[in-house]
Scaffold this motif. Structure first.
Motif, PDB file in Angstrom:
ATOM      1  N   GLN A 178       0.833  -1.206   0.000  1.00 49.62           N
ATOM      2  CA  GLN A 178       0.000   0.000   0.000  1.00 49.62           C
ATOM      3  C   GLN A 178       0.866   1.254   0.000  1.00 49.62           C
ATOM      4  O   GLN A 178       0.549   2.240  -0.684  1.00 49.62           O
ATOM      5  N   SER A 179       1.983   1.210   0.729  1.00 44.08           N
ATOM      6  CA  SER A 179       2.904   2.347   0.741  1.00 44.08           C
ATOM      7  C   SER A 179       3.513   2.574  -0.640  1.00 44.08           C
ATOM      8  O   SER A 179       3.700   3.713  -1.069  1.00 44.08           O
ATOM      9  N   ASP A 193       2.069   1.724  -3.518  1.00 48.20           N
ATOM     10  CA  ASP A 193       0.993   2.254  -4.366  1.00 48.20           C
ATOM     11  C   ASP A 193       0.763   3.740  -4.111  1.00 48.20           C
ATOM     12  O   ASP A 193       0.491   4.509  -5.042  1.00 48.20           O
ATOM     13  N   ASP A 194       0.884   4.148  -2.858  1.00 49.82           N
ATOM     14  CA  ASP A 194       0.594   5.537  -2.494  1.00 49.82           C
ATOM     15  C   ASP A 194       1.746   6.492  -2.795  1.00 49.82           C
ATOM     16  O   ASP A 194       1.511   7.651  -3.135  1.00 49.82           O
ATOM     17  N   GLY A 195       2.986   6.002  -2.678  1.00 49.85           N
ATOM     18  CA  GLY A 195       4.108   6.929  -2.720  1.00 49.85           C
ATOM     19  C   GLY A 195       5.069   6.785  -3.882  1.00 49.85           C
ATOM     20  O   GLY A 195       5.938   7.644  -4.066  1.00 49.85           O
ATOM     21  N   ASN A 206      10.554   7.614  -3.645  1.00 46.62           N
ATOM     22  CA  ASN A 206       9.330   7.868  -2.899  1.00 46.62           C
ATOM     23  C   ASN A 206       8.965   9.346  -3.028  1.00 46.62           C
ATOM     24  O   ASN A 206       9.668  10.218  -2.524  1.00 46.62           O
ATOM     25  N   LYS A 231       6.816  11.044  -1.627  1.00 46.97           N
ATOM     26  CA  LYS A 231       6.394  11.693  -0.390  1.00 46.97           C
ATOM     27  C   LYS A 231       7.571  12.212   0.448  1.00 46.97           C
ATOM     28  O   LYS A 231       7.363  12.850   1.481  1.00 46.97           O
TER      29      LYS A 231
END
Length: 447
Positions: A128-129, A131-133, A367, A369
């Motif tokens: 999930q990390s 996919d998000d970042g 990343n 983020k």
């Protein structure tokens, strides 16, 4: 390890901005960030980690591991594998002493480990990390047959040529825009008293990086992809053409510091020293963004002032190449504490973990983020921004030798590394070298 491997970057505009940027200091990051906010849920447990990093890179990664310890209570132990990660990990698994986590520097090795059934898929939290970042390309690189096994923690920009501004100014030349102009500028630098390029021929991986940039620009991304997958033979005319182009540089004693013999006894840190050390012998050195870490940490150079770079230039009318690479964290099933190892990967997927090394320097994160302020100087910030921007770019290609089986693209004294070292020693017959590369690739890919 200071490698390509050690490499998504694009955006020549961002790179050009970085050329004139000056370094600026940032506040240090505490381990884990602030009060760490951890619940020490892994107190009393230990995680073993293996990777190619040594020296400054190992020291800086240890800061990340220390942040994990501060957050979770788990102790960590890092072991440097040397270049032959595949052999190291295989022997450890066979001996019943497998590491929990491996930082894999080659896409081909990650795929090999997955095919052997050695790896545990990433947890839902870690995926999930990602996919998000992370841009989708990084998830693709870390996946085998649709299953995500690898988390790309550290990325590298492999299309930068670093130079001493004083050396180029003394020769009266500016950063070139084409490969042909780069060689011309190099000869002018040589006429002024320094060799043009310091080449790290002792480390065969640097020669694969030279080839990949020339080939990607000259042959284009479609043939690059085909050659990387061995769907195109190394005896193809495009390979011979790229070797011929590269051979023009290798055989020119005016361009290569000390000629081929000295280049073959020069490792990567030594190649940087010849440009940025106390007794310069060359004006330029080609390699990835990690040149900056050596120039700064070992020789005290201010990045953006004493040490600058220009994008690897376009070859024979092609597009300027953009080659990337990176190190992916994987969890080994046979590790004694693979469960805690997965918790480490979940931590590495956070911007908090990346910020620790970013502040220390010599690091790029894929990343998105990670805050730009985490990086300690303007040049790295600009490079990191272009890394993120390149995530969806079709112009970016992953390091070719890192995609190959380790026997061909990642073994010291064998395969592509050795063949290109032999070519550096005597670049007179590109066709013969291409035939050797094809024979070695055929054997490795079948294996």
């Amino acid at each position: 390890m200071m490698r390509r491997r050690s490499t998504l970057i694009a955006g020549c505009t961002a790179l050009a901005v970085a050329l004139g940027a000056s370094a600026c200091s940032g506040d240090p990051v505490t381990a884990g960030g602030g009060d760490n906010g951890g619940d020490k849920a892994l107190s009393g447990q230990s995680v073993t980690v293996a990777g190619v990093w040594s020296g400054t890179e190992q020291k800086n990664f240890q800061k990340v591991l220390d942040a994990f310890t501060a957050k979770t209570g788990a102790k960590t132990q890092f072991t440097s594998t040397g270049d032959n990660v595949s052999t190291f990990v295989g022997s450890k698994i066979e001996g019943g002493n497998a590491p929990d986590v491996v930082m894999v520097p080659q896409l081909g090795v990650l795929q090999q480990f997955a095919a052997e059934g050695w790896l545990t898929p990433l947890s839902t939290t870690a995926e999930q990390s990602v996919d998000d970042g992370f841009a989708p390309v990084w998830k693709n690189y870390g996946s085998v047959d649709g299953t995500l096994y690898g988390l790309y923690f550290k990325a590298a920009h492999k299309s930068t040529v670093w130079y001493s501004p004083d050396a180029l100014a003394q020769a009266g030349v500016e950063a070139p825009k084409t490969y042909e102009d780069m060689l011309k500028a190099g000869r002018t630098v040589s006429d002024s008293g320094l060799a043009a390029f310091s080449v790290a021929g002792q480390d065969g991986w640097t020669l694969t990086d030279w080839f990949e940039n020339v080939y990607l620009s000259q042959a284009g991304p479609e043939k690059y992809d085909a050659l990387a997958a061995h769907k195109l033979k190394w005896t193809d005319a495009s390979v011979v053409k790229a070797l011929t182009t590269l051979g023009e540089l290798f055989k020119d004693k005016q361009l290569v510091a000390g000629g081929a013999q000295e280049a073959l006894s020069t490792d990567f840190p030594g190649s940087v020293e010849k440009v940025f050390g106390p007794e310069p012998k060359a004006g330029m050195v080609y390699e990835g963004d990690f040149v900056a870490g050596v120039a700064h940490d070992q020789f005290g150079k201010t990045i953006g002032k004493d040490a600058k770079f220009f994008p690897f230039p376009a070859v024979n009318g092609g597009s300027a190449p953009v080659v990337s690479g990176g190190d992916a964290a994987v969890v080994v099933k046979a590790g004694k504490n693979a469960e805690a190892g997965m918790k480490l990967l979940e931590f590495l997927a956070t911007p908090e973990a990346a910020a620790v090394w970013a502040k220390a320097g010599g690091f790029l994160s894929p990343n998105k983020k990670v805050a730009p302020a985490s990086y300690g100087d303007d040049v790295t910030r600009a490079t990191a921004a272009s890394l993120i921007a390149a995530g969806d770019s079709d112009s970016v290609r992953f390091d070719m030798s890192d995609q190959a089986p380790a026997a061909f693209g990642g073994t010291k004294g064998a395969g592509e590394w050795k063949i290109l070292q032999d070519f550096l020693r005597d670049p007179a017959d590109p066709k013969a070298t291409a035939a050797e590369l094809e024979a070695a690739a055929t054997k490795a890919y079948k294996g």
